[in-house]
Design a protein around this motif. Structure first.
Motif, PDB file in Angstrom:
ATOM      1  N   GLU A 123     -17.041  22.534   1.998  1.00 22.37           N
ATOM      2  CA  GLU A 123     -18.213  23.577   1.915  1.00 22.37           C
ATOM      3  C   GLU A 123     -19.409  22.295   1.831  1.00 22.37           C
ATOM      4  O   GLU A 123     -20.517  22.378   2.487  1.00 22.37           O
ATOM      5  CB  GLU A 123     -18.393  24.617   1.169  1.00 22.37           C
ATOM      6  N   TYR A 124     -19.188  21.483   0.898  1.00 22.79           N
ATOM      7  CA  TYR A 124     -20.046  20.226   0.777  1.00 22.79           C
ATOM      8  C   TYR A 124     -20.271  19.535   1.799  1.00 22.79           C
ATOM      9  O   TYR A 124     -21.479  19.262   2.434  1.00 22.79           O
ATOM     10  CB  TYR A 124     -19.551  19.411  -0.498  1.00 22.79           C
ATOM     11  N   ALA A 125     -19.385  19.091   2.521  1.00 19.51           N
ATOM     12  CA  ALA A 125     -19.378  18.243   3.872  1.00 19.51           C
ATOM     13  C   ALA A 125     -20.189  19.103   4.967  1.00 19.51           C
ATOM     14  O   ALA A 125     -21.127  18.387   5.567  1.00 19.51           O
ATOM     15  CB  ALA A 125     -18.278  17.871   4.206  1.00 19.51           C
ATOM     16  N   VAL A 126     -19.781  20.476   4.898  1.00 15.37           N
ATOM     17  CA  VAL A 126     -20.481  20.889   6.095  1.00 15.37           C
ATOM     18  C   VAL A 126     -21.905  21.357   5.841  1.00 15.37           C
ATOM     19  O   VAL A 126     -22.768  21.309   6.744  1.00 15.37           O
ATOM     20  CB  VAL A 126     -19.613  22.310   6.106  1.00 15.37           C
ATOM     21  N   THR A 127     -22.365  21.547   4.739  1.00 23.27           N
ATOM     22  CA  THR A 127     -23.628  21.957   4.191  1.00 23.27           C
ATOM     23  C   THR A 127     -24.707  20.623   4.722  1.00 23.27           C
ATOM     24  O   THR A 127     -25.804  20.787   5.046  1.00 23.27           O
ATOM     25  CB  THR A 127     -23.873  22.357   2.780  1.00 23.27           C
ATOM     26  N   VAL A 128     -24.050  19.446   4.008  1.00 25.63           N
ATOM     27  CA  VAL A 128     -24.769  18.285   4.408  1.00 25.63           C
ATOM     28  C   VAL A 128     -24.985  17.949   5.881  1.00 25.63           C
ATOM     29  O   VAL A 128     -25.822  17.754   6.596  1.00 25.63           O
ATOM     30  CB  VAL A 128     -24.249  16.964   3.899  1.00 25.63           C
ATOM     31  N   ASP A 162     -24.739  20.300   8.427  1.00 21.97           N
ATOM     32  CA  ASP A 162     -25.628  21.292   9.014  1.00 21.97           C
ATOM     33  C   ASP A 162     -27.191  21.155   8.321  1.00 21.97           C
ATOM     34  O   ASP A 162     -27.901  22.116   8.805  1.00 21.97           O
ATOM     35  CB  ASP A 162     -24.909  22.708   8.918  1.00 21.97           C
ATOM     36  N   GLY A 163     -27.179  20.452   7.449  1.00 24.27           N
ATOM     37  CA  GLY A 163     -28.710  20.552   6.831  1.00 24.27           C
ATOM     38  C   GLY A 163     -29.085  21.684   6.027  1.00 24.27           C
ATOM     39  O   GLY A 163     -30.232  22.103   6.207  1.00 24.27           O
ATOM     40  N   ASP A 164     -28.038  22.575   5.563  1.00 25.84           N
ATOM     41  CA  ASP A 164     -28.349  23.772   4.995  1.00 25.84           C
ATOM     42  C   ASP A 164     -28.313  23.178   3.269  1.00 25.84           C
ATOM     43  O   ASP A 164     -27.451  23.469   2.516  1.00 25.84           O
ATOM     44  CB  ASP A 164     -27.027  24.610   5.130  1.00 25.84           C
ATOM     45  N   TRP A 165     -29.604  23.108   3.042  1.00 23.82           N
ATOM     46  CA  TRP A 165     -29.989  22.466   1.875  1.00 23.82           C
ATOM     47  C   TRP A 165     -30.006  23.657   0.612  1.00 23.82           C
ATOM     48  O   TRP A 165     -29.850  23.450  -0.473  1.00 23.82           O
ATOM     49  CB  TRP A 165     -31.379  21.628   1.973  1.00 23.82           C
ATOM     50  N   GLU A 166     -30.219  24.713   1.070  1.00 29.56           N
ATOM     51  CA  GLU A 166     -30.283  26.022   0.112  1.00 29.56           C
ATOM     52  C   GLU A 166     -28.673  26.142  -0.308  1.00 29.56           C
ATOM     53  O   GLU A 166     -28.236  26.095  -1.440  1.00 29.56           O
ATOM     54  CB  GLU A 166     -30.897  27.093   0.743  1.00 29.56           C
ATOM     55  N   GLU A 220     -33.438  14.069   8.347  1.00 28.98           N
ATOM     56  CA  GLU A 220     -34.138  14.289   9.452  1.00 28.98           C
ATOM     57  C   GLU A 220     -33.943  13.052  10.684  1.00 28.98           C
ATOM     58  O   GLU A 220     -34.054  13.296  11.914  1.00 28.98           O
ATOM     59  CB  GLU A 220     -35.832  14.514   9.176  1.00 28.98           C
ATOM     60  N   ARG A 221     -33.829  12.095   9.996  1.00 26.71           N
ATOM     61  CA  ARG A 221     -33.715  10.582  10.996  1.00 26.71           C
ATOM     62  C   ARG A 221     -32.170  10.748  11.684  1.00 26.71           C
ATOM     63  O   ARG A 221     -32.133  10.037  12.728  1.00 26.71           O
ATOM     64  CB  ARG A 221     -33.446   9.465   9.947  1.00 26.71           C
ATOM     65  N   PHE A 222     -31.393  11.680  11.179  1.00 28.31           N
ATOM     66  CA  PHE A 222     -30.178  11.668  11.741  1.00 28.31           C
ATOM     67  C   PHE A 222     -29.732  13.127  12.143  1.00 28.31           C
ATOM     68  O   PHE A 222     -29.110  13.973  11.469  1.00 28.31           O
ATOM     69  CB  PHE A 222     -28.915  11.181  10.680  1.00 28.31           C
ATOM     70  N   PRO A 223     -30.143  13.824  13.358  1.00 23.38           N
ATOM     71  CA  PRO A 223     -29.682  14.961  13.512  1.00 23.38           C
ATOM     72  C   PRO A 223     -28.433  15.118  13.891  1.00 23.38           C
ATOM     73  O   PRO A 223     -27.815  16.474  13.718  1.00 23.38           O
ATOM     74  CB  PRO A 223     -30.681  15.347  14.846  1.00 23.38           C
ATOM     75  N   MET A 224     -27.614  14.356  14.205  1.00 18.88           N
ATOM     76  CA  MET A 224     -26.106  14.404  14.162  1.00 18.88           C
ATOM     77  C   MET A 224     -25.424  13.627  13.364  1.00 18.88           C
ATOM     78  O   MET A 224     -25.546  12.477  12.889  1.00 18.88           O
ATOM     79  CB  MET A 224     -25.510  13.880  15.761  1.00 18.88           C
ATOM     80  N   ARG A 225     -24.570  14.486  12.503  1.00 20.59           N
ATOM     81  CA  ARG A 225     -23.934  13.721  11.321  1.00 20.59           C
ATOM     82  C   ARG A 225     -22.555  14.706  11.187  1.00 20.59           C
ATOM     83  O   ARG A 225     -22.590  15.818  11.651  1.00 20.59           O
ATOM     84  CB  ARG A 225     -24.583  13.727  10.087  1.00 20.59           C
ATOM     85  N   GLN A 226     -21.587  13.896  10.800  1.00 21.57           N
ATOM     86  CA  GLN A 226     -20.263  14.580  10.654  1.00 21.57           C
ATOM     87  C   GLN A 226     -19.394  14.018   9.472  1.00 21.57           C
ATOM     88  O   GLN A 226     -18.934  12.648  10.007  1.00 21.57           O
ATOM     89  CB  GLN A 226     -19.378  14.419  12.128  1.00 21.57           C
ATOM     90  N   ASP A 282     -12.019   9.736  -0.239  1.00 24.40           N
ATOM     91  CA  ASP A 282     -12.514   8.993   0.722  1.00 24.40           C
ATOM     92  C   ASP A 282     -13.273   9.642   2.013  1.00 24.40           C
ATOM     93  O   ASP A 282     -12.998  10.755   2.111  1.00 24.40           O
ATOM     94  CB  ASP A 282     -11.715   7.892   1.626  1.00 24.40           C
ATOM     95  N   TYR A 283     -14.462   9.030   2.506  1.00 28.49           N
ATOM     96  CA  TYR A 283     -15.100   9.497   3.648  1.00 28.49           C
ATOM     97  C   TYR A 283     -15.365   8.717   4.800  1.00 28.49           C
ATOM     98  O   TYR A 283     -15.562   7.244   4.364  1.00 28.49           O
ATOM     99  CB  TYR A 283     -16.451  10.084   2.925  1.00 28.49           C
ATOM    100  N   VAL A 284     -15.807   8.869   5.637  1.00 32.59           N
ATOM    101  CA  VAL A 284     -16.082   8.192   6.955  1.00 32.59           C
ATOM    102  C   VAL A 284     -17.335   9.390   7.567  1.00 32.59           C
ATOM    103  O   VAL A 284     -17.238  10.320   7.612  1.00 32.59           O
ATOM    104  CB  VAL A 284     -15.487   8.069   7.981  1.00 32.59           C
ATOM    105  N   ASN A 285     -18.482   8.685   7.818  1.00 33.53           N
ATOM    106  CA  ASN A 285     -19.693   9.560   8.103  1.00 33.53           C
ATOM    107  C   ASN A 285     -20.619   8.844   9.441  1.00 33.53           C
ATOM    108  O   ASN A 285     -21.521   8.129   9.249  1.00 33.53           O
ATOM    109  CB  ASN A 285     -20.766   9.863   7.003  1.00 33.53           C
ATOM    110  N   PRO A 286     -20.063   9.375  10.673  1.00 36.33           N
ATOM    111  CA  PRO A 286     -20.813   8.986  11.973  1.00 36.33           C
ATOM    112  C   PRO A 286     -22.089   9.641  12.186  1.00 36.33           C
ATOM    113  O   PRO A 286     -21.989  10.886  11.988  1.00 36.33           O
ATOM    114  CB  PRO A 286     -19.679   8.997  12.923  1.00 36.33           C
ATOM    115  N   MET A 287     -23.011   8.989  12.407  1.00 31.90           N
ATOM    116  CA  MET A 287     -24.511   9.665  12.277  1.00 31.90           C
ATOM    117  C   MET A 287     -25.197   9.292  13.737  1.00 31.90           C
ATOM    118  O   MET A 287     -24.787   8.028  14.137  1.00 31.90           O
ATOM    119  CB  MET A 287     -25.239   9.453  11.082  1.00 31.90           C
TER     120      MET A 287
END
Length: 161
Positions: A22-27, A29-33, A69-75, A101-106
């Motif tokens: 859920e942490y990864a998905v909220t970041v 998706d930009g669901d900051w609430e 906002e600089r990265f509209p695509m993140r995963q 561990d994480y990998v984060n393409p944007m």
């Protein structure tokens, strides 16, 4: 261990795994609430190793709102999760430590290239500290340890011969 204890441990592991997902998905998706709601009231995050800030969940969510906002695509891909449960006030299983561990393409905003490759990729390790609350497992602390980053090179025209 009794079957009841083993079942409770499995259920806790599933709940902890769900919270990290859920942490990864909220970041992403930009669901900051929803991001803020993942934390305990005293929860905080530390993104300093990735060039960010350290602060309580509300402060960090505000910073992420502006920065992402600089990265509209993140995963986020969070893998190799190691979970350790611990005691709180002599009751086992009320805290958890997760190292993953994480990998984060944007992709940068305004990207006009025809490549589907990300513009920016980073990776490292998260350290999550979780607490069992009346509302289920919540994040007490998130620490990012960025180990590497790579920005794609701009495409260059071939040299004239």
């Amino acid at each position: 261990m009794t079957q009841r204890v083993e079942l409770a441990t499995v259920m806790d592991r599933l709940a902890v795994d769900g919270l990290i997902t859920e942490y990864a998905v909220t970041v992403d998706d930009g669901d900051w609430e929803a991001y803020r709601e993942l934390f305990t009231p005293d929860g905080h995050a530390d993104y300093r190793s990735a060039g960010g800030i350290e602060g309580d969940a509300a402060q960090v969510a505000e910073w992420l709102t502006q920065t992402m906002e600089r990265f509209p695509m993140r995963q986020h891909l969070i893998v190799n999760r190691r979970v350790r449960f611990g005691p709180l006030e002599h009751d086992t299983g009320d805290t958890a430590q997760v190292r993953a561990d994480y990998v984060n393409p944007m992709r940068f905003a305004g990207h006009d290239g025809d490549s589907s490759a990300p513009d920016f990729v980073c990776g490292g390790r998260y350290e999550f500290t979780l607490l069992r609350t009346d509302n289920g497992w919540r994040l007490r602390e998130v620490v990012v340890h960025e180990k590497w980053r790579q920005a794609s090179r701009t495409r260059q025209e071939p040299a004239a011969t």
